[in-house]
Design a protein around this motif. Structure first.
Motif, PDB file in Angstrom:
ATOM      1  N   TYR A 215       0.831  -1.198   0.000  1.00  0.00           N
ATOM      2  CA  TYR A 215       0.000   0.000   0.000  1.00  0.00           C
ATOM      3  C   TYR A 215       0.867   1.250   0.000  1.00  0.00           C
ATOM      4  O   TYR A 215       2.015   1.229   0.442  1.00  0.00           O
ATOM      5  CB  TYR A 215      -0.894   0.034   1.242  1.00  0.00           C
ATOM      6  CG  TYR A 215      -1.979  -1.019   1.270  1.00  0.00           C
ATOM      7  CD1 TYR A 215      -3.313  -0.676   1.085  1.00  0.00           C
ATOM      8  CD2 TYR A 215      -1.680  -2.361   1.512  1.00  0.00           C
ATOM      9  CE1 TYR A 215      -4.322  -1.634   1.125  1.00  0.00           C
ATOM     10  CE2 TYR A 215      -2.677  -3.326   1.555  1.00  0.00           C
ATOM     11  CZ  TYR A 215      -3.993  -2.961   1.360  1.00  0.00           C
ATOM     12  OH  TYR A 215      -4.969  -3.910   1.402  1.00  0.00           O
ATOM     13  N   ARG A 216       0.296   2.346  -0.446  1.00  0.00           N
ATOM     14  CA  ARG A 216       0.911   3.666  -0.332  1.00  0.00           C
ATOM     15  C   ARG A 216       0.021   4.502   0.595  1.00  0.00           C
ATOM     16  O   ARG A 216      -1.204   4.480   0.481  1.00  0.00           O
ATOM     17  CB  ARG A 216       0.998   4.325  -1.703  1.00  0.00           C
ATOM     18  CG  ARG A 216       1.563   5.754  -1.704  1.00  0.00           C
ATOM     19  CD  ARG A 216       3.029   5.784  -1.372  1.00  0.00           C
ATOM     20  NE  ARG A 216       3.830   5.089  -2.357  1.00  0.00           N
ATOM     21  CZ  ARG A 216       4.365   5.652  -3.447  1.00  0.00           C
ATOM     22  NH1 ARG A 216       4.166   6.938  -3.689  1.00  0.00           N
ATOM     23  NH2 ARG A 216       5.114   4.943  -4.258  1.00  0.00           N
ATOM     24  N   ALA A 217       0.656   5.244   1.505  1.00  0.00           N
ATOM     25  CA  ALA A 217      -0.105   6.059   2.454  1.00  0.00           C
ATOM     26  C   ALA A 217       0.622   7.374   2.705  1.00  0.00           C
ATOM     27  O   ALA A 217       1.838   7.486   2.529  1.00  0.00           O
ATOM     28  CB  ALA A 217      -0.309   5.309   3.767  1.00  0.00           C
ATOM     29  N   LEU A 218      -0.135   8.352   3.128  1.00  0.00           N
ATOM     30  CA  LEU A 218       0.409   9.649   3.515  1.00  0.00           C
ATOM     31  C   LEU A 218       0.034   9.870   4.973  1.00  0.00           C
ATOM     32  O   LEU A 218      -1.148   9.831   5.328  1.00  0.00           O
ATOM     33  CB  LEU A 218      -0.189  10.750   2.637  1.00  0.00           C
ATOM     34  CG  LEU A 218       0.271  12.187   2.893  1.00  0.00           C
ATOM     35  CD1 LEU A 218       1.774  12.324   2.741  1.00  0.00           C
ATOM     36  CD2 LEU A 218      -0.446  13.151   1.936  1.00  0.00           C
ATOM     37  N   VAL A 219       1.051  10.079   5.825  1.00  0.00           N
ATOM     38  CA  VAL A 219       0.798  10.153   7.258  1.00  0.00           C
ATOM     39  C   VAL A 219       1.197  11.506   7.833  1.00  0.00           C
ATOM     40  O   VAL A 219       2.005  12.241   7.253  1.00  0.00           O
ATOM     41  CB  VAL A 219       1.549   9.040   8.026  1.00  0.00           C
ATOM     42  CG1 VAL A 219       1.187   7.672   7.471  1.00  0.00           C
ATOM     43  CG2 VAL A 219       3.068   9.248   7.977  1.00  0.00           C
ATOM     44  N   ASN A 220       0.639  11.807   8.974  1.00  0.00           N
ATOM     45  CA  ASN A 220       0.990  13.022   9.700  1.00  0.00           C
ATOM     46  C   ASN A 220       2.360  12.867  10.348  1.00  0.00           C
ATOM     47  O   ASN A 220       2.698  11.795  10.859  1.00  0.00           O
ATOM     48  CB  ASN A 220      -0.048  13.296  10.791  1.00  0.00           C
ATOM     49  CG  ASN A 220      -1.269  14.017  10.257  1.00  0.00           C
ATOM     50  OD1 ASN A 220      -1.160  15.103   9.688  1.00  0.00           O
ATOM     51  ND2 ASN A 220      -2.431  13.404  10.421  1.00  0.00           N
ATOM     52  N   GLY A 221       3.123  13.938  10.361  1.00  0.00           N
ATOM     53  CA  GLY A 221       4.411  13.938  11.052  1.00  0.00           C
ATOM     54  C   GLY A 221       5.527  13.332  10.225  1.00  0.00           C
ATOM     55  O   GLY A 221       5.319  12.777   9.146  1.00  0.00           O
ATOM     56  N   ILE A 222       6.721  13.431  10.755  1.00  0.00           N
ATOM     57  CA  ILE A 222       7.917  12.910  10.091  1.00  0.00           C
ATOM     58  C   ILE A 222       8.374  11.638  10.801  1.00  0.00           C
ATOM     59  O   ILE A 222       8.705  11.660  11.994  1.00  0.00           O
ATOM     60  CB  ILE A 222       9.062  13.946  10.100  1.00  0.00           C
ATOM     61  CG1 ILE A 222       8.608  15.250   9.443  1.00  0.00           C
ATOM     62  CG2 ILE A 222      10.292  13.373   9.408  1.00  0.00           C
ATOM     63  CD1 ILE A 222       8.177  15.108   7.985  1.00  0.00           C
ATOM     64  N   ILE A 223       8.365  10.528  10.094  1.00  0.00           N
ATOM     65  CA  ILE A 223       8.858   9.265  10.647  1.00  0.00           C
ATOM     66  C   ILE A 223      10.384   9.275  10.525  1.00  0.00           C
ATOM     67  O   ILE A 223      10.930   9.378   9.418  1.00  0.00           O
ATOM     68  CB  ILE A 223       8.262   8.053   9.903  1.00  0.00           C
ATOM     69  CG1 ILE A 223       6.739   8.062  10.036  1.00  0.00           C
ATOM     70  CG2 ILE A 223       8.842   6.752  10.449  1.00  0.00           C
ATOM     71  CD1 ILE A 223       6.043   6.913   9.310  1.00  0.00           C
TER      72      ILE A 223
END
Length: 377
Positions: A215-223
């Motif tokens: 999957y491709r996802a866009l998340v909050n914050g910087i991992i």
């Protein structure tokens, strides 16, 4: 097992199908046969006890008094009518306008045994809740009824063998024969054979499962890390508006494993693009796992840091009812709410009949493309 790899060409102008939704659906019929244990109950006692999650007591009274229920074919409007063992009860849910949903489905791959679709965000896979007609399954049924032939030896109308959340886009695999359905369902449940994707020399993917989901996802914050392994179990808790319980991160839940790879960090927007490979298929697994590590999906209205819902302060259920007698839509977010950015991007699996390894890619929505990918277009 064949060692060949089939990689379908996927383009923006790939064939699509779909019919616009009518304004109202056809309504529904729910049939019950009264069991000996329910004999001598009144009609209102039967429905308010057996289907308490469908409507409050006053809602069921409204449905009975408006003539929506029959006993052995006869309309009954008296709530205190006694039901007898063996009698057939039918509740007719009146037609309603379902919430807006897209209807066009892009075909990514198709043969005599299966079809892979690019499901748009906002379209439900199977009937449930307010969405009884506006689903992928309905479009497949309409396609078949329009005499668009899937196969000369078709045994079964094409049907999804797994689910994607309503707000999740991307690859949805559907079976067109009974054999394919059985095999593919087993792949999603558990696989034991080795698959080596020799076409991808960068990773030389090896898995013990017969199917790999990326999957491709866009998340909050910087991992901060480049790679993260999440093995947090997933269980359920009681939650308003979700009859069977809401899936959340839970120490007592079932095992779940997600492999997260960071693709790009957007420091300015405070977002991270990630690729996620899941080796289990728990409901809402990616949403729960990424929120568990403190990086919920951008726009997710339900899950927050810790793999828990935004609102879990009460088991309050609104007892007011809608026009059809059912519960009002919960004020709190529910799993079907959209807004997050998650896309089933790649699928690698062993063909259920030929044993050929099939590799399918669904085009990325613009918002899920990294800057490098966007510049290549």
């Amino acid at each position: 097992m064949s060692s060949s790899i089939s990689t379908p060409e996927t383009t923006a102008d790939a064939p699509s199908f779909g019919e616009p939704w009518p304004d109202l659906n056809d309504g529904l019929l729910y049939t019950d046969v009264v069991s000996p244990r329910d004999s001598e109950l009144t009609l209102i006692q039967f429905y308010s006890r057996e289907y308490k999650n469908s409507a409050p007591l006053q809602g069921w009274l409204q449905r009975i008094q408006s003539g929506q229920i029959t006993i052995d074919g006869t309309v009954v409007t008296q709530p205190d009518t006694v039901v007898r063992s063996g009698s057939q009860l039918v509740y007719r849910r009146l037609p309603w306008r379902e919430p807006d949903a897209p209807y066009l489905l892009q075909i990514l791959y198709e043969d005599d045994d299966l079809i892979a679709l690019n499901k748009p965000s906002g379209l439900q896979v199977l009937p449930g809740g307010l969405f009884q007609q506006r689903t992928v399954l309905t479009q497949l049924q309409w396609r078949a009824s329009n005499k668009v032939s899937f196969s000369k030896t078709q045994e079964l109308q094409a049907a999804p063998v797994h689910r994607l959340g309503r707000g999740t886009s991307g690859i949805l695999l559907c079976a067109k024969t009974k054999v394919a359905k059985t095999q593919l369902a087993a792949y999603f449940a558990d696989g034991t054979s080795l698959i080596r994707d020799n076409s991808d020399t960068s990773t030389n993917t090896v898995t013990r499962r017969k199917i790999t989901k990326i999957y491709r996802a866009l998340v909050n914050g910087i991992i901060k890390q480049d790679k993260v392994i999440i093995n947090q179990p997933i269980g359920t808790v009681q939650y308003p508006g979700v009859a069977k319980g809401l899936y959340v991160a839970s120490p007592s839940g079932k095992p779940a494993l997600s492999k997260v790879q960071v693709l790009e960090k957007d420091e300015q927007q405070n977002h991270t693009f990630v690729q996620v490979e899941i080796e289990s298929g728990r409901p809402h697994q990616i949403r729960i796992h990424l929120s568990f590590i403190g990086h919920p999906l951008l726009g997710d209205p339900l899950y927050t840091a810790g793999g828990q819902p935004n609102c879990l302060d009460s088991e309050f259920l609104d007892e007011t009812f809608a026009q059809d007698g059912g519960y009002q839509r919960p004020a709190k977010p529910v799993p079907g709410d959209c807004g997050y950015h998650l896309h089933a991007h790649k699928l690698i699996f062993q063909h259920p009949i030929s044993n050929e390894v099939i590799k399918i890619t669904a085009p990325l929505p613009r918002i899920l493309q990294t800057q490098a990918e966007a510049n290549q277009v």
